[in-house]
Enzyme design. Sequence first.
Site, PDB file in Angstrom:
ATOM      1  CG  ASP A 215      -0.208  -0.184   2.384  1.00  8.88           C
ATOM      2  OD1 ASP A 215       0.911  -1.000   2.672  1.00  8.88           O
ATOM      3  OD2 ASP A 215      -0.861   0.579   3.851  1.00  8.88           O
TER       4      ASP A 215
ATOM      5  CG  ASP B 148       7.191   4.233   2.831  1.00  8.82           C
ATOM      6  OD1 ASP B 148       7.295   3.202   2.823  1.00  8.82           O
ATOM      7  OD2 ASP B 148       6.401   4.810   2.997  1.00  8.82           O
TER       8      ASP B 148
ATOM      9  CD  GLU C  88       3.764   0.785   6.795  1.00  8.37           C
ATOM     10  OE1 GLU C  88       4.711   1.057   8.155  1.00  8.37           O
ATOM     11  OE2 GLU C  88       3.598   1.673   5.865  1.00  8.37           O
ATOM     12  CD  GLU C  89       2.847   3.739   4.380  1.00 10.36           C
ATOM     13  OE1 GLU C  89       2.651   4.572   5.291  1.00 10.36           O
ATOM     14  OE2 GLU C  89       3.717   3.863   3.761  1.00 10.36           O
TER      15      GLU C  89
ATOM     16  CD  GLU D 186       8.931   0.054   5.476  1.00 11.22           C
ATOM     17  OE1 GLU D 186       9.019   1.594   5.320  1.00 11.22           O
ATOM     18  OE2 GLU D 186       7.736  -0.023   5.453  1.00 11.22           O
TER      19      GLU D 186
ATOM     20  CG  HIS E  73       4.505   8.638   3.554  1.00 12.93           C
ATOM     21  ND1 HIS E  73       3.635   8.951   5.111  1.00 12.93           N
ATOM     22  CD2 HIS E  73       4.399   7.388   2.963  1.00 12.93           C
ATOM     23  CE1 HIS E  73       4.134   7.480   5.521  1.00 12.93           C
ATOM     24  NE2 HIS E  73       4.384   7.281   4.351  1.00 12.93           N
TER      25      HIS E  73
END
Length: 359
Positions: free
Chosen positions: A71, A95, A132-133, A161, A335
């Site tokens: 995700d 990410d 996960e986010e 990661e 992000h």
Amino acid sequence: MDLDLTAPVGELTRQLVDVPSVSGEEAPLADAVEKALAAVDGLRVARDGDAVVARTFLGRPSRILLAGHLDTVPLADNLPARVVDGRLYGCGTSDMKAGVAVALRLAATLPLTGAGAGALRHDVTWICYDNEEVTADRNGLRRLAARHRDWLDADLAILMEPTSGEVEAGCQGTLRVVVTLPGTRAHSARSWLGDNAIHKAAEVLRRLGEYRARTVTLDGCTYREGLSAVRIDGGVAGNVIPDLCRVTVNFRFAPDRTPEAALAHVREVFDGYDLEPTDLAGGAPPGLAAPAAAAFVAATGRVPVAKYGWTDVARFAELGIPALNYGPGDPNLAHTRDEYVELAAIDEGERLLRRYLTG
């Protein structure tokens, strides 16, 4: 869509990025990953929700687990992916679809059967998971641990990661609380008849401004804590004195604190206020003394550093499984609207892990 897991790893990253997979909407990408892995000889593939697990069973003396989440955060007009000057831009590039691409290409191109030169030194588990986010209760790896604990068995878990190719050990814990400030509603023309809840946030913000965070060194890795206001809500109209204000505070704490101790600390900072915990996840100590972790660090030639941010190494730590963060993306780009990953870094990540897994 069909994924070509044998494509150059930069191209495979682009394929993954071009399938939107905002948290909760990973199904199309999970479908494609499951289909591609099921076509690889030597893998046993299973699925739970939008989490896909593939494993070898070669009878090797150890097992290494490569995990990555599918995700991303919400899009910011940053799809489709594009290549500019050796960088792949797009939502999730850093990410962490670059890391996922490295893991998936290894699954398709490593020698999964036989022995001899170039053969796998370890059995390997690949996990691509969802959510996960977002909040911890939705996390796909958490769900796998609850439903299929044996799928996660390993001597070492490597979370793909973004770490800029460094080995990042452990992770911070994180908690969020809402500080509720009550007031009395009134017409703003007669403000003295009310009690402004938003004005009361000044004291909360003063305490945050004067807060001095700890720095903690564990196994040679230095973790800095942080206590920050991340949201303020209050007010109902432009002519009404607000009778309620909420300040959301995020505490990123070093892994030597338990979640309970972290919450107690925040309650102490905001003594006298009504606090509502909304999210809490413990950190993970570096765990560098574990033989499998030490062997991986030695193979990379890197000096481990602390992981800033929470990652699922914490879930593996809870299960007693050594875990480290290692991936080609840059965590400082995660992000962001202009998120990108260096194509050369993806290539290097694949080379290093291939060398480690085959010896």
